[in-house]
Design a protein around this motif. Structure first.
Motif, mmCIF file in Angstrom:
data_model
loop_
_atom_site.group_PDB
_atom_site.id
_atom_site.type_symbol
_atom_site.label_atom_id
_atom_site.label_comp_id
_atom_site.label_asym_id
_atom_site.label_seq_id
_atom_site.Cartn_x
_atom_site.Cartn_y
_atom_site.Cartn_z
ATOM 1 N N LEU A 22 47.109 17.889 34.684
ATOM 2 C CA LEU A 22 47.614 17.204 35.882
ATOM 3 C C LEU A 22 47.549 18.113 37.113
ATOM 4 O O LEU A 22 47.179 17.669 38.195
ATOM 5 C CB LEU A 22 49.064 16.757 35.678
ATOM 6 C CG LEU A 22 49.285 15.451 34.943
ATOM 7 C CD1 LEU A 22 50.777 15.164 34.830
ATOM 8 C CD2 LEU A 22 48.585 14.304 35.662
ATOM 9 N N SER A 23 47.894 19.395 36.926
ATOM 10 C CA SER A 23 47.835 20.328 38.062
ATOM 11 C C SER A 23 46.418 20.457 38.570
ATOM 12 O O SER A 23 46.165 20.514 39.774
ATOM 13 C CB SER A 23 48.310 21.731 37.673
ATOM 14 O OG SER A 23 49.492 21.662 36.995
ATOM 15 N N LYS A 24 45.464 20.507 37.633
ATOM 16 C CA LYS A 24 44.066 20.653 38.028
ATOM 17 C C LYS A 24 43.607 19.417 38.813
ATOM 18 O O LYS A 24 42.938 19.538 39.846
ATOM 19 C CB LYS A 24 43.198 20.863 36.778
ATOM 20 C CG LYS A 24 41.779 21.265 37.109
ATOM 21 C CD LYS A 24 40.979 21.590 35.855
ATOM 22 C CE LYS A 24 39.495 21.688 36.176
ATOM 23 N NZ LYS A 24 38.663 21.625 34.966
ATOM 24 N N VAL A 25 43.985 18.255 38.309
ATOM 25 C CA VAL A 25 43.640 17.005 38.999
ATOM 26 C C VAL A 25 44.226 17.012 40.412
ATOM 27 O O VAL A 25 43.560 16.688 41.392
ATOM 28 C CB VAL A 25 44.150 15.784 38.189
ATOM 29 C CG1 VAL A 25 44.155 14.519 39.036
ATOM 30 C CG2 VAL A 25 43.297 15.581 36.937
ATOM 31 N N LYS A 26 45.484 17.441 40.503
ATOM 32 C CA LYS A 26 46.151 17.489 41.809
ATOM 33 C C LYS A 26 45.457 18.448 42.758
ATOM 34 O O LYS A 26 45.301 18.155 43.941
ATOM 35 C CB LYS A 26 47.604 17.924 41.636
ATOM 36 C CG LYS A 26 48.511 16.736 41.510
ATOM 37 C CD LYS A 26 49.930 17.091 41.892
ATOM 38 C CE LYS A 26 50.699 15.808 42.118
ATOM 39 N NZ LYS A 26 52.128 15.959 42.048
ATOM 40 N N ARG A 27 45.063 19.602 42.226
ATOM 41 C CA ARG A 27 44.394 20.594 43.078
ATOM 42 C C ARG A 27 43.109 20.030 43.660
ATOM 43 O O ARG A 27 42.799 20.232 44.832
ATOM 44 C CB ARG A 27 44.088 21.878 42.286
ATOM 45 C CG ARG A 27 45.273 22.830 42.186
ATOM 46 C CD ARG A 27 44.824 24.249 41.863
ATOM 47 N NE ARG A 27 44.009 24.351 40.656
ATOM 48 C CZ ARG A 27 44.513 24.410 39.417
ATOM 49 N NH1 ARG A 27 45.818 24.348 39.220
ATOM 50 N NH2 ARG A 27 43.715 24.512 38.374
ATOM 51 N N VAL A 28 42.356 19.312 42.829
ATOM 52 C CA VAL A 28 41.108 18.702 43.308
ATOM 53 C C VAL A 28 41.402 17.704 44.431
ATOM 54 O O VAL A 28 40.739 17.703 45.474
ATOM 55 C CB VAL A 28 40.354 18.008 42.146
ATOM 56 C CG1 VAL A 28 39.248 17.116 42.665
ATOM 57 C CG2 VAL A 28 39.807 19.051 41.184
ATOM 58 N N ILE A 29 42.407 16.883 44.213
ATOM 59 C CA ILE A 29 42.754 15.866 45.216
ATOM 60 C C ILE A 29 43.182 16.533 46.522
ATOM 61 O O ILE A 29 42.729 16.164 47.608
ATOM 62 C CB ILE A 29 43.877 14.936 44.695
ATOM 63 C CG1 ILE A 29 43.383 14.136 43.472
ATOM 64 C CG2 ILE A 29 44.357 13.990 45.786
ATOM 65 C CD1 ILE A 29 44.473 13.326 42.780
ATOM 66 N N GLU A 30 44.041 17.561 46.410
ATOM 67 C CA GLU A 30 44.549 18.255 47.599
ATOM 68 C C GLU A 30 43.424 18.928 48.382
ATOM 69 O O GLU A 30 43.423 18.946 49.610
ATOM 70 C CB GLU A 30 45.585 19.315 47.196
ATOM 71 C CG GLU A 30 46.942 18.736 46.849
ATOM 72 C CD GLU A 30 47.809 19.667 46.016
ATOM 73 O OE1 GLU A 30 48.896 19.238 45.602
ATOM 74 O OE2 GLU A 30 47.396 20.824 45.751
ATOM 75 N N ARG A 31 42.472 19.476 47.626
ATOM 76 C CA ARG A 31 41.360 20.169 48.263
ATOM 77 C C ARG A 31 40.444 19.186 49.006
ATOM 78 O O ARG A 31 39.977 19.452 50.107
ATOM 79 C CB ARG A 31 40.553 20.912 47.186
ATOM 80 C CG ARG A 31 39.572 21.939 47.724
ATOM 81 C CD ARG A 31 38.760 22.534 46.592
ATOM 82 N NE ARG A 31 37.954 21.541 45.936
ATOM 83 C CZ ARG A 31 37.681 21.537 44.622
ATOM 84 N NH1 ARG A 31 38.164 22.472 43.833
ATOM 85 N NH2 ARG A 31 36.929 20.591 44.103
ATOM 86 N N GLU A 32 40.208 18.037 48.398
ATOM 87 C CA GLU A 32 39.279 17.070 48.992
ATOM 88 C C GLU A 32 39.885 16.317 50.168
ATOM 89 O O GLU A 32 39.187 15.950 51.098
ATOM 90 C CB GLU A 32 38.798 16.069 47.927
ATOM 91 C CG GLU A 32 37.938 16.671 46.836
ATOM 92 C CD GLU A 32 36.740 17.434 47.393
ATOM 93 O OE1 GLU A 32 35.980 16.839 48.188
ATOM 94 O OE2 GLU A 32 36.587 18.630 47.055
ATOM 95 N N ILE A 33 41.186 16.025 50.067
ATOM 96 C CA ILE A 33 41.835 15.259 51.131
ATOM 97 C C ILE A 33 43.175 15.917 51.468
ATOM 98 O O ILE A 33 44.134 15.800 50.702
ATOM 99 C CB ILE A 33 42.070 13.789 50.702
ATOM 100 C CG1 ILE A 33 40.745 13.150 50.294
ATOM 101 C CG2 ILE A 33 42.724 12.996 51.827
ATOM 102 C CD1 ILE A 33 40.896 11.758 49.774
ATOM 103 N N PRO A 34 43.260 16.576 52.618
ATOM 104 C CA PRO A 34 44.531 17.209 52.992
ATOM 105 C C PRO A 34 45.653 16.163 53.050
ATOM 106 O O PRO A 34 45.447 15.057 53.556
ATOM 107 C CB PRO A 34 44.247 17.774 54.386
ATOM 108 C CG PRO A 34 42.755 17.880 54.469
ATOM 109 C CD PRO A 34 42.200 16.795 53.614
#
Ligand code: GDP
Length: 303
Positions: free
Chosen positions: A206-218
């Motif tokens: 879940l953390s990894k998924v979140k990191r990807v989302i945060e990186r792609e869309i602030p």
């Protein structure tokens, strides 16, 4: 009306017990409160919340000098709503979406709670509000999860971005974001895996998924909704604790409220975790997802 209908099991059990109680004790006394306490606990309202409610009720009875128990249903309803909202504004908490650009909503929760169904219902709900929706099949672990999301995608006519079973969920979500962006979509709804047998792995994933989302869309994910099954009672509460300890949960979707006589779990979740219940599932149909409203909920119980 939707609340009334969907809450019939809780209403039949909880409200009818309160009605019996009022008929049994004409006057509001210590025994009345003792039995009321038992009724509330058996409806899964949660011990702490019940204690708080009983204290508040006793004070209110004193303050208004209430003798006649028939007035208690109104006072109980009022206090339940007050305790539900606490110091917060009394408003229906809808989704916090990005108004000019893609919004990402992450759905988390253990298998079987109704995550896929909720995503399908939510897709339809957002479409009805004029939004373009894309789904990302981030549960690559559970057999059949991807197909099930595809069935919902076909049913509500929205695209589903997927990889094969066993692949990296973060890669699926990444593709989901790119695809949603290229389509000019408004909202991306992301499914995730829900195996709790291996908590550490699940939370890392879940953390990894979140990191990807945060990186792609602030600023994304705009919501991380934890889906809980109301029929599991106190178990739902402990799941909520587990998830909120390791990931930032912005709201709860409480499913299968139609399937339980213990709808008081809504109160317990809100008060013991201080996370708003944003939606409730009141059935299996696509239209059976309601924005939660404590007022409608409580008054639906006694209606
Ligand atoms: P997931 O494993 O978390 O994705 O769960 P599913 O979405 O597959 O749902 C599991 C079962 O619960 C399915 O049979 C759904 O139809 C059912 N379900 C989901 N939400 C509700 C609800 O609000 N009410 C009722 N009665 N059933 C529901």
């Amino acid at each position: 009306d939707k609340f009334k209908e969907g809450l019939s099991k809780t209403r039949n059990s909880f409200a009818s017990k309160v009605n019996d109680l009022v008929a049994k004790y004409r006057t509001v006394d210590e025994e009345f409160f003792e039995e009321l306490e038992e009724i509330l606990i058996s409806a899964d309202v949660g011990v702490n919340t019940v204690m708080e409610l009983i204290d508040e009720l006793k004070m209110e009875v004193k303050r208004q000098n209430i003798k006649d128990s028939s007035r208690m249903k109104e006072v109980i309803s009022q206090k339940l709503v007050e305790i539900y909202y606490g110091d917060d504004e009394e408003e229906i908490e809808e989704l916090q979406l990005n108004e000019d650009g893609l919004s990402v909503i992450l759905f988390v929760g253990v298998n079987g709670v109704g995550k896929t169904t909720t995503i399908g219902k939510m897709a339809q709900r957002l479409k009805d509000q004029g939004k373009n929706v894309v789904l990302a099949a981030g549960d690559t672990f559970r057999a059949g999860a991807i197909e099930q999301l595809e069935i919902w995608g076909q049913r509500v006519n929205v695209p589903v971005i997927k990889h094969s079973e066993g692949s990296d969920p973060a890669a699926v979500i990444y593709d989901g974001i790119q695809s949603a962006k290229s389509k000019g979509a408004d909202v991306l709804l992301c499914d995730t895996a829900g195996r709790l047998q291996n908590k550490v792995n699940l939370m890392n994933e879940l953390s990894k998924v979140k990191r990807v989302i945060e990186r792609e869309i602030p600023g994304a994910p705009h919501e991380s909704l934890l889906v809980l099954d109301a029929t599991t009672g106190q178990n739902a509460l402990s799941q909520a604790k587990t998830f909120s300890e390791s990931t930032n949960v912005s709201g709860i979707v409480l499913t299968k409220l139609d399937g339980t006589a213990k709808g008081g779990i809504v109160m317990a979740i809100r008060n013991e975790l201080d996370i708003p219940v944003k939606y409730v599932g009141l059935g299996e149909k696509v239209t059976d997802l309601q924005a939660f409203d404590a007022h409608a909920f409580v008054y639906g119980l006694f209606a």
